[in-house]
Design a protein around this motif. Structure first.
Motif, PDB file in Angstrom:
ATOM      1  N   ARG A   1       0.835  -1.205   0.000  1.00  0.00           N
ATOM      2  CA  ARG A   1       0.000   0.000   0.000  1.00  0.00           C
ATOM      3  C   ARG A   1       0.874   1.262   0.000  1.00  0.00           C
ATOM      4  O   ARG A   1       1.903   1.315   0.683  1.00  0.00           O
ATOM      5  N   VAL A   2       0.454   2.258  -0.772  1.00  0.00           N
ATOM      6  CA  VAL A   2       1.160   3.541  -0.807  1.00  0.00           C
ATOM      7  C   VAL A   2       0.135   4.666  -0.828  1.00  0.00           C
ATOM      8  O   VAL A   2      -1.008   4.470  -1.243  1.00  0.00           O
ATOM      9  N   ALA A   3       0.589   5.851  -0.386  1.00  0.00           N
ATOM     10  CA  ALA A   3      -0.250   7.046  -0.465  1.00  0.00           C
ATOM     11  C   ALA A   3       0.162   7.844  -1.696  1.00  0.00           C
ATOM     12  O   ALA A   3       1.294   7.739  -2.178  1.00  0.00           O
ATOM     13  N   ALA A   4      -0.759   8.641  -2.210  1.00  0.00           N
ATOM     14  CA  ALA A   4      -0.493   9.406  -3.424  1.00  0.00           C
ATOM     15  C   ALA A   4       0.702  10.339  -3.256  1.00  0.00           C
ATOM     16  O   ALA A   4       1.460  10.578  -4.205  1.00  0.00           O
ATOM     17  N   ASP A   5       0.889  10.885  -2.036  1.00  0.00           N
ATOM     18  CA  ASP A   5       1.977  11.831  -1.810  1.00  0.00           C
ATOM     19  C   ASP A   5       3.219  11.158  -1.225  1.00  0.00           C
ATOM     20  O   ASP A   5       4.143  11.824  -0.769  1.00  0.00           O
ATOM     21  N   GLU A   6       3.252   9.846  -1.252  1.00  0.00           N
ATOM     22  CA  GLU A   6       4.375   9.091  -0.682  1.00  0.00           C
ATOM     23  C   GLU A   6       5.460   8.869  -1.728  1.00  0.00           C
ATOM     24  O   GLU A   6       5.174   8.571  -2.888  1.00  0.00           O
ATOM     25  N   ARG A   7       6.724   9.034  -1.339  1.00  0.00           N
ATOM     26  CA  ARG A   7       7.842   8.767  -2.236  1.00  0.00           C
ATOM     27  C   ARG A   7       8.251   7.291  -2.093  1.00  0.00           C
ATOM     28  O   ARG A   7       8.350   6.778  -0.983  1.00  0.00           O
TER      29      ARG A   7
END
Length: 222
Positions: A93-99
């Motif tokens: 899982r990742v967030a849209a603003d995550e690098r």
């Protein structure tokens, strides 16, 4: 940038190798969705849908699981020993603003000028490690090699990366270069065959005349 891809999954309750093989026979790939301190979910999804996304260089997808859609990074793909069939996939899982850190393929464009003078292309780096936003993972890093002459190279630090993308590979590493074509050594002459080989292999016999005293006496006539 890779286009947004939605992968629909189904919950997977029966775990283990036997059940994984059964799923693959049905055209499904077993996988897991994990991360962000949420529960790990075992899923299965269509083999063709996943394979198509991977072939197109897609790294971040929208995974539909348990009635909701979550953005996820294709973190790891397990292949069979021939590298042809997908056996398992891990989604993180990742967030849209995550690098995120990912490997992106390097795509060469153009024909190097040095090829006309006897050079050949040598590409030590086919996958480049980069860091970028999860929603801005490039599908490839394009490198124009048209101006490369014999003996010249393009290094990681010289790449034109998309905005917001940072290379993690050694800046001085060679991505692509034009090197001199190797000249193959002449093959040794083929060994002679058949009678000719036998004749050639036979050692030379030095003959000497028998001294007179060693000559056999003629048999006495009766």
């Amino acid at each position: 940038m890779a286009e947004a891809v939605v992968l629909t999954t189904k919950p997977r309750k029966d775990l283990g190798k036997m059940n994984a093989r059964r799923l693959r026979r049905q055209g499904l790939i077993p996988g897991i969705l994990y991360g962000h301190k949420e529960a790990t979910v075992a899923v299965s999804l269509n083999k063709d849908d996943l394979g198509r996304a991977i072939r197109h260089g897609v790294r971040v997808v929208d995974v539909q699981a348990e009635g909701k859609t979550e953005k996820a990074l294709i973190k790891e793909v397990q292949w069979d020993h021939l590298g042809l069939e997908i056996l398992h996939v891990d989604f993180a899982r990742v967030a849209a603003d995550e690098r995120v850190e990912v490997n992106v393929r390097v795509e060469l464009r153009g024909t190097a000028a040095g090829i006309a003078t006897g050079g050949v292309i040598d590409q030590p780096i086919h996958l480049l490690a980069v860091e970028c936003l999860a929603v801005a993972v490039p599908d490839s890093i394009r490198v124009n090699v048209s101006g490369l002459q014999l003996g010249q190279a393009i290094h990681v630090k010289e790449l034109a990366l998309p905005e917001g993308v940072k290379a993690l590979t050694d800046p001085d590493a060679v991505v692509v270069q034009v090197i001199a074509k190797l000249v193959e050594a002449e093959a040794p002459a083929a060994a002679p065959e058949g009678a000719a080989a036998a004749e050639q292999a036979e050692p030379e016999v030095i003959r000497r005349e028998r001294p007179a005293e060693e000559e056999e006496e003629p048999e006495a006539k009766k």
